[in-house]
Design a protein around this motif. Sequence first.
Motif: not given
Length: 207
Positions: A104-105, A107-108, A114, A184, A189-190, A194
């Motif tokens: 997640a981190i 990818y954003t 992205k 993403a 968004s991140r 998450l």
Amino acid sequence: MKLSNSTVTAPRKTGRPLSFDRDAALEQAMLTFWRHGYETTSIVDLTTAMGVTAPSLYAAFGDKKRLFLEAARRYAGDQDAAARAIDDAPTAYEAARSMLVNAAIMYTGDTTPKGCLLASATASGSAASRDVQGAIADVRKSIAACLEARIDRDIANGMIPRGTHGPTLAGFVMTLAQGMSTLARDGASRVSLLAIVDTALGAWPRA
């Protein structure tokens, strides 16, 4: 016995030395493939982003396919270290959660394209790039196999119910990671990714 400097002849260098920072050029190639995909990225796109000429690109990296595979390895990182991280995690759940949070981190990121390079760069590849698609699939299969082995350990130790199918649970995690990449790229968004991780892992089987 050490020879004095006067008796040592330095080896003669052959070929033209590289006139650019290879590591920095590879970084730019990785970002270009990440942004545009493998087949739709042209040699002109690459040389422009990397700040090199086509002959220099071929001399340093071979052809486009080899450049992409090296860029993909750079993106994926040390696979042995990734396998150790999964194996050394306190539980399979923690291994899966760490993988998904890190995804997640990544990818954003603010300064990177992205989504996931491995998921998007070969998603629409033609038959001509089947070997490239296969190489990327092998990376994903390797990660899934490591996670599956960690899940099986927890099943054997009674931390996950014995009726749990390890390959299915590992596939669930991999599917979630791939889906997050798509979200993403669509602008998620991140924070939202998450939250999806937390919600999805609420279904994790527990003894």
